[in-house]
Design a protein around this motif. Structure first.
Motif, PDB file in Angstrom:
ATOM      1  N   LEU A   1      59.784  49.956  51.903  1.00 35.77           N
ATOM      2  CA  LEU A   1      58.444  50.420  52.275  1.00 35.77           C
ATOM      3  C   LEU A   1      58.438  51.926  52.471  1.00 35.77           C
ATOM      4  O   LEU A   1      57.523  52.623  52.006  1.00 35.77           O
ATOM      5  CB  LEU A   1      57.991  49.716  53.557  1.00 35.77           C
ATOM      6  N   HIS A   2      59.468  52.447  53.133  1.00 33.02           N
ATOM      7  CA  HIS A   2      59.534  53.890  53.378  1.00 33.02           C
ATOM      8  C   HIS A   2      59.595  54.674  52.066  1.00 33.02           C
ATOM      9  O   HIS A   2      58.936  55.708  51.919  1.00 33.02           O
ATOM     10  CB  HIS A   2      60.752  54.214  54.239  1.00 33.02           C
ATOM     11  N   TRP A   3      60.393  54.198  51.121  1.00 33.16           N
ATOM     12  CA  TRP A   3      60.499  54.888  49.833  1.00 33.16           C
ATOM     13  C   TRP A   3      59.187  54.808  49.055  1.00 33.16           C
ATOM     14  O   TRP A   3      58.806  55.762  48.365  1.00 33.16           O
ATOM     15  CB  TRP A   3      61.640  54.300  49.013  1.00 33.16           C
ATOM     16  N   THR A   4      58.506  53.684  49.166  1.00 27.51           N
ATOM     17  CA  THR A   4      57.224  53.540  48.474  1.00 27.51           C
ATOM     18  C   THR A   4      56.188  54.476  49.073  1.00 27.51           C
ATOM     19  O   THR A   4      55.425  55.128  48.349  1.00 27.51           O
ATOM     20  CB  THR A   4      56.725  52.083  48.566  1.00 27.51           C
ATOM     21  N   VAL A   5      56.170  54.568  50.405  1.00 32.65           N
ATOM     22  CA  VAL A   5      55.250  55.482  51.068  1.00 32.65           C
ATOM     23  C   VAL A   5      55.566  56.926  50.688  1.00 32.65           C
ATOM     24  O   VAL A   5      54.669  57.757  50.534  1.00 32.65           O
ATOM     25  CB  VAL A   5      55.309  55.292  52.597  1.00 32.65           C
ATOM     26  N   LEU A   6      56.857  57.227  50.524  1.00 29.73           N
ATOM     27  CA  LEU A   6      57.251  58.577  50.099  1.00 29.73           C
ATOM     28  C   LEU A   6      56.602  58.933  48.764  1.00 29.73           C
ATOM     29  O   LEU A   6      56.101  60.049  48.589  1.00 29.73           O
ATOM     30  CB  LEU A   6      58.773  58.659  49.990  1.00 29.73           C
TER      31      LEU A   6
ATOM     32  N   THR B   1      61.064  62.251  55.300  1.00 31.30           N
ATOM     33  CA  THR B   1      62.487  62.053  55.571  1.00 31.30           C
ATOM     34  C   THR B   1      62.797  62.235  57.054  1.00 31.30           C
ATOM     35  O   THR B   1      63.653  61.533  57.611  1.00 31.30           O
ATOM     36  CB  THR B   1      63.332  63.031  54.739  1.00 31.30           C
ATOM     37  N   ALA B   2      62.113  63.177  57.702  1.00 33.32           N
ATOM     38  CA  ALA B   2      62.327  63.405  59.128  1.00 33.32           C
ATOM     39  C   ALA B   2      61.685  62.317  59.980  1.00 33.32           C
ATOM     40  O   ALA B   2      62.149  62.035  61.091  1.00 33.32           O
ATOM     41  CB  ALA B   2      61.753  64.775  59.519  1.00 33.32           C
ATOM     42  N   TRP B   3      60.657  61.679  59.470  1.00 35.80           N
ATOM     43  CA  TRP B   3      59.858  60.744  60.258  1.00 35.80           C
ATOM     44  C   TRP B   3      60.410  59.323  60.239  1.00 35.80           C
ATOM     45  O   TRP B   3      60.425  58.631  61.256  1.00 35.80           O
ATOM     46  CB  TRP B   3      58.419  60.778  59.744  1.00 35.80           C
ATOM     47  N   VAL B   4      60.865  58.866  59.073  1.00 30.23           N
ATOM     48  CA  VAL B   4      61.299  57.472  58.947  1.00 30.23           C
ATOM     49  C   VAL B   4      62.705  57.399  58.369  1.00 30.23           C
ATOM     50  O   VAL B   4      63.239  58.386  57.861  1.00 30.23           O
ATOM     51  CB  VAL B   4      60.336  56.663  58.050  1.00 30.23           C
ATOM     52  N   ASP B   5      63.288  56.221  58.434  1.00 31.85           N
ATOM     53  CA  ASP B   5      64.644  55.987  57.926  1.00 31.85           C
ATOM     54  C   ASP B   5      64.621  55.930  56.402  1.00 31.85           C
ATOM     55  O   ASP B   5      64.015  55.052  55.806  1.00 31.85           O
ATOM     56  CB  ASP B   5      65.176  54.670  58.498  1.00 31.85           C
ATOM     57  N   MET B   6      65.306  56.894  55.777  1.00 34.77           N
ATOM     58  CA  MET B   6      65.404  56.946  54.317  1.00 34.77           C
ATOM     59  C   MET B   6      66.857  56.797  53.877  1.00 34.77           C
ATOM     60  O   MET B   6      67.264  57.302  52.835  1.00 34.77           O
ATOM     61  CB  MET B   6      64.837  58.276  53.798  1.00 34.77           C
ATOM     62  N   GLY B   7      67.651  56.107  54.696  1.00 42.36           N
ATOM     63  CA  GLY B   7      69.051  55.931  54.356  1.00 42.36           C
ATOM     64  C   GLY B   7      69.810  57.231  54.517  1.00 42.36           C
ATOM     65  O   GLY B   7      69.681  57.924  55.520  1.00 42.36           O
ATOM     66  N   ARG B   8      70.592  57.599  53.531  1.00 44.27           N
ATOM     67  CA  ARG B   8      71.425  58.818  53.589  1.00 44.27           C
ATOM     68  C   ARG B   8      70.677  60.064  53.123  1.00 44.27           C
ATOM     69  O   ARG B   8      71.274  61.132  52.974  1.00 44.27           O
ATOM     70  CB  ARG B   8      72.683  58.631  52.729  1.00 44.27           C
ATOM     71  N   LEU B   9      69.374  59.938  52.908  1.00 46.83           N
ATOM     72  CA  LEU B   9      68.587  61.085  52.458  1.00 46.83           C
ATOM     73  C   LEU B   9      68.314  62.023  53.637  1.00 46.83           C
ATOM     74  O   LEU B   9      67.662  61.653  54.605  1.00 46.83           O
ATOM     75  CB  LEU B   9      67.262  60.605  51.856  1.00 46.83           C
ATOM     76  N   THR B  10      68.830  63.248  53.577  1.00 44.40           N
ATOM     77  CA  THR B  10      68.619  64.236  54.633  1.00 44.40           C
ATOM     78  C   THR B  10      67.275  64.940  54.434  1.00 44.40           C
ATOM     79  O   THR B  10      66.635  64.806  53.383  1.00 44.40           O
ATOM     80  CB  THR B  10      69.733  65.288  54.622  1.00 44.40           C
ATOM     81  N   ILE B  11      66.860  65.717  55.438  1.00 39.75           N
ATOM     82  CA  ILE B  11      65.592  66.430  55.344  1.00 39.75           C
ATOM     83  C   ILE B  11      65.616  67.428  54.186  1.00 39.75           C
ATOM     84  O   ILE B  11      64.638  67.548  53.435  1.00 39.75           O
ATOM     85  CB  ILE B  11      65.272  67.152  56.669  1.00 39.75           C
ATOM     86  N   PHE B  12      66.740  68.116  54.015  1.00 39.70           N
ATOM     87  CA  PHE B  12      66.844  69.084  52.917  1.00 39.70           C
ATOM     88  C   PHE B  12      66.660  68.401  51.569  1.00 39.70           C
ATOM     89  O   PHE B  12      65.874  68.861  50.728  1.00 39.70           O
ATOM     90  CB  PHE B  12      68.206  69.791  52.966  1.00 39.70           C
TER      91      PHE B  12
END
Length: 272
Positions: free
Chosen positions: A134-139, A191-202
């Motif tokens: 869901l997080h990736w889809t919202v991204l 990325t800062a708001w929800v869990d995106m796995g190993r994806l950092t903010i940068f």
């Protein structure tokens, strides 16, 4: 300026009506998201048919719909290999059928791949009942919509040199840059708001920038297609926006970039 104001108001009203349904189905996932995707694919298929074969839109629309929907349903049940096979089979079948009816086989085949590829990837991103999916889809939606909206507002307000006047005379460099900035910020915020796995903010910002660039590219590509077919809009499905394809052309390209990003993250997680 008054005309632009009315145009923006009509676009906003359409978004207020349609966006909640899309957001709710995406949030719910499962059969609700599948239903949203199937309905959207059918509308897109018939809009493609209306552009590419205006005198046989039902024939072409039905052929393209069959290929795309079959692949989307396969992806929903986790059979990604089958989904991609169905895309190829559907493209060939649509081309053969269109040619038998006196239409351009290449246009029908391309329609299945053009619409079906991002639809299958979006189903994969959502990953039925997966919170991270869901997080990736919202991204994808956040980046594509942010880039599209700010590009329109910046281009309408600031104007300036044209981006690609041959195919899209209304798009400007100011809108293009505004869209890239918006997509980058949306990627970092998500990325800062929800869990995106190993994806950092940068890397979230970098992915947002790449997806925003894809969004702009998808918009320009559809403009080139419309110029080829001699139409102004893909349809009149959404008041103030034209056809559904006019609204998701950039999203379709952004999905491919974000799906590639998720695949890299999955590979890193499995290697860790």
């Amino acid at each position: 300026m008054a005309v632009k104001g009315r145009d923006i108001a009509l676009r906003a009203a359409s978004a207020v009506v349609l966006a909640p349904a899309a957001v709710a189905a995406t949030w719910a996932g499962g059969v609700w998201f599948l239903g949203l995707m199937v309905a959207a694919c059918i509308v897109l298929a018939f809009e493609w048919a209306a552009m590419s074969a205006p005198h046989a839109r039902r024939v072409m629309g039905g052929a393209v719909s069959f290929g795309v929907v079959a692949a989307v349903i396969s992806a929903h049940f986790g059979a990604m290999s089958v989904a991609f096979v169905m895309l190829v089979f559907g493209a060939v079948a649509a081309g053969v059928y269109a040619r038998s009816r006196g239409q351009q086989a290449l246009d029908a085949s391309y329609g299945v791949l053009y619409l079906g590829w991002p639809a299958v990837l979006l189903i994969w991103l959502r990953a039925v009942d997966s919170p991270v999916g869901l997080h990736w889809t919202v991204l994808v939606f956040a980046v594509a919509w942010s880039a599209d909206i700010l590009a329109y507002l910046a281009g309408s307000t600031l104007g300036g040199p044209k981006l690609w006047p041959r195919f899209s005379p209304n798009k400007t460099w100011s809108g293009f840059i505004g869209g890239l900035v918006a997509g980058t910020i949306a990627g970092a915020v998500m990325t800062a708001w929800v869990d995106m796995g190993r994806l950092t903010i940068f890397w979230g910002a970098a992915l947002g920038l790449a997806a925003a660039l894809a969004t702009m590219g998808g918009d320009l590509w559809e403009s080139a297609l419309k110029r080829r077919f001699g139409v102004k809009d893909a349809g009149n499905t959404i008041p103030g926006h034209g056809g559904l394809l006019d609204r998701v052309d950039g999203l379709m390209f952004a999905v491919v970039v974000v799906a590639a990003g998720r695949l890299v993250v999955l590979m890193l997680e499995r290697a860790a």
